[in-house]
Design a protein around this motif. Structure first.
Motif, short mmCIF file in Angstrom:
data_model
loop_
_atom_site.label_atom_id
_atom_site.label_comp_id
_atom_site.label_asym_id
_atom_site.label_seq_id
_atom_site.Cartn_x
_atom_site.Cartn_y
_atom_site.Cartn_z
N HIS A 50 0.72 -1.28 0.01
CA HIS A 50 0.16 0.16 0.02
C HIS A 50 1.00 1.23 -0.12
N GLU A 52 0.97 3.85 1.81
CA GLU A 52 1.68 4.25 3.07
C GLU A 52 2.71 3.21 3.54
N CYS A 75 -5.61 1.75 6.22
CA CYS A 75 -6.44 0.51 6.24
C CYS A 75 -6.17 -0.11 7.68
N CYS A 84 -1.92 -0.77 7.13
CA CYS A 84 -1.25 0.38 7.20
C CYS A 84 -1.28 1.22 8.53
ZN ZN Z 1 -3.17 -0.23 3.82
#
Ligand code: ZN
Ligand code: AOF
Length: 362
Positions: A50, A52, A75, A84
């Motif tokens: 992701h 992040e 998330c 994350c």
């Molecule tokens: Zn995430």
């Protein structure tokens, strides 16, 4: 760089995932410390790290005490990637600014988790542009019962999509055509009407700078089943998923098409076809004409976004209209669309319009 500028940067980074991450969202992230960028990243590949996590890995120890500026709420779930929110907490980030809430019930809750661990959390910065960027992803969680539908049109100034003989190659210039190939790469499917498929004999493939992770399917709304087995679409159906909707009394005439690998689906009308597409795994559809299909979709309220490319030429009254047969609306009760983008593409002009305005804050 301030937080609003960092959000601009994060939104720009997020676009780099176009064509590669859908149906998951485009996400960008920037880590700021004392107004300096100490890390940045974006979601580059479906199922991959992701945004992040990508930003944290470029920052290393510099993330401690930093502010994370992210285009989507971090998330809180273990999916194909770890949460994350936990990664931001573990890295010692002090503040998180995100644009829009995550509508995915499986992944949301990151903001609460961050707050619970003492991190300062703010949201809403850049929200309109983040909603514009992830319109198809957000649509998926609204339960509309049909895919996200965008309509792309290349017209003359007098809104003709072809001359009176039906010729449309080329109204727009090379920059606009490159844009269309870029645009196609981010959709699950490209749609056209049966007559357009027959007249243009187009391949509806992506041949631009972005190679899509999954080539978009081709969808032909072909009530009377005009598609010829010798057409480019039919002949390439084994290489590119091709779905044809025809009226139920016509489908039995399509054996030659199904033998070529075409998925032939019965549909009473356009609404039924759109509903069926969702079940066939098509969450976003870019419709490229013709005028009759465009008008029918608009009349049905089934167009979420319009990408209008206007070229500096006039084709005149007998040219083919962009919205053939569109129902008339009195000015007093007309709905206005929202301009979400406006720019030049070489000599042509691009206007991107949304039917529903983005909500100012999420
Ligand atoms: Zn995430
Ligand atoms: C992404 N990229 O940068 C962020 C996402 O299955 P996963 O682990 O990839 O999780 C997908 C969900 O995670 C996605 O639907 C969204 O709700 C959330 N955030 N997803 O693909 C990202 N930040």
């Amino acid at each position: 760089m301030d937080e609003a500028q960092a959000m601009d940067r994060a939104l720009g980074l997020a676009w780099r995932g176009w064509g590669r991450v859908h149906p998951n969202p485009l996400v960008g992230a920037v880590l700021l410390r004392d107004g300096r960028v100490v890390g940045e990243g974006f979601h580059a590949e479906f199922g991959g790290p992701h945004a992040e996590a990508a930003a944290l890995s470029t920052a290393g120890e510099a993330a401690r005490g930093a502010t994370a500026v992210v285009t989507l709420e971090p998330c809180a779930h273990v999916g194909k990637q770890p949460p994350c929110a936990d990664a931001l907490i573990a890295a010692g980030v002090r503040r998180v600014v995100y644009a829009i809430a995550d509508p995915n019930p499986l992944a949301s809750g990151g903001a609460d988790r961050l707050r619970a661990s003492g991190i300062d959390v703010e949201h809403g910065v850049g929200a309109e542009r983040a909603e514009m960027q992830n319109a198809a992803f957000l649509h998926r969680f609204r339960g509309a019962g049909r895919p996200y539908v965008a309509l792309k049109l290349a017209t003359s100034i007098d809104a003709r999509i072809a001359d009176s003989e039906g010729r449309s190659r080329w109204i727009s210039g090379p920059e606009a055509r490159d844009y269309v190939h870029w645009l196609r790469a981010g959709f699950d499917a490209i749609g056209v009407g049966g007559r357009t498929a027959a007249v243009d004999d187009a391949s509806l493939t992506v041949r631009g700078a972005v190679e899509p992770r999954v080539a978009p399917a081709r969808v032909i709304f072909d009530r009377s089943l005009q598609l010829s087995p010798t057409s480019v679409l039919a002949r390439t159906a084994r290489d590119h998923r091709t779905i044809v909707f025809a009226s139920p009394d016509r489908v039995q005439l399509g054996k030659a098409l199904t033998a070529l690998g075409v998925e032939l689906e019965p549909a009473e009308d356009l609404a039924a076809a759109l509903g069926a597409l969702e079940h066939l795994g098509i969450g976003s559809l870019l419709v490229e004409g013709g005028g009759r299909l465009a008008a029918a979709l608009l009349d049905a309220g089934a167009v979420d976004r319009l990408h209008w490319i206007q070229s500096p030429l006039l084709l005149g009254e007998t040219g083919i209209p962009a919205f053939a047969g569109l129902a008339s609306t009195p000015l007093a009760s007309v709905e206005r669309w929202t301009v979400v983008e406006r720019r030049a593409l070489g000599a042509d002009s691009l206007l991107v319009l949304d039917r529903e305005p983005c909500s100012p804050e999420s």
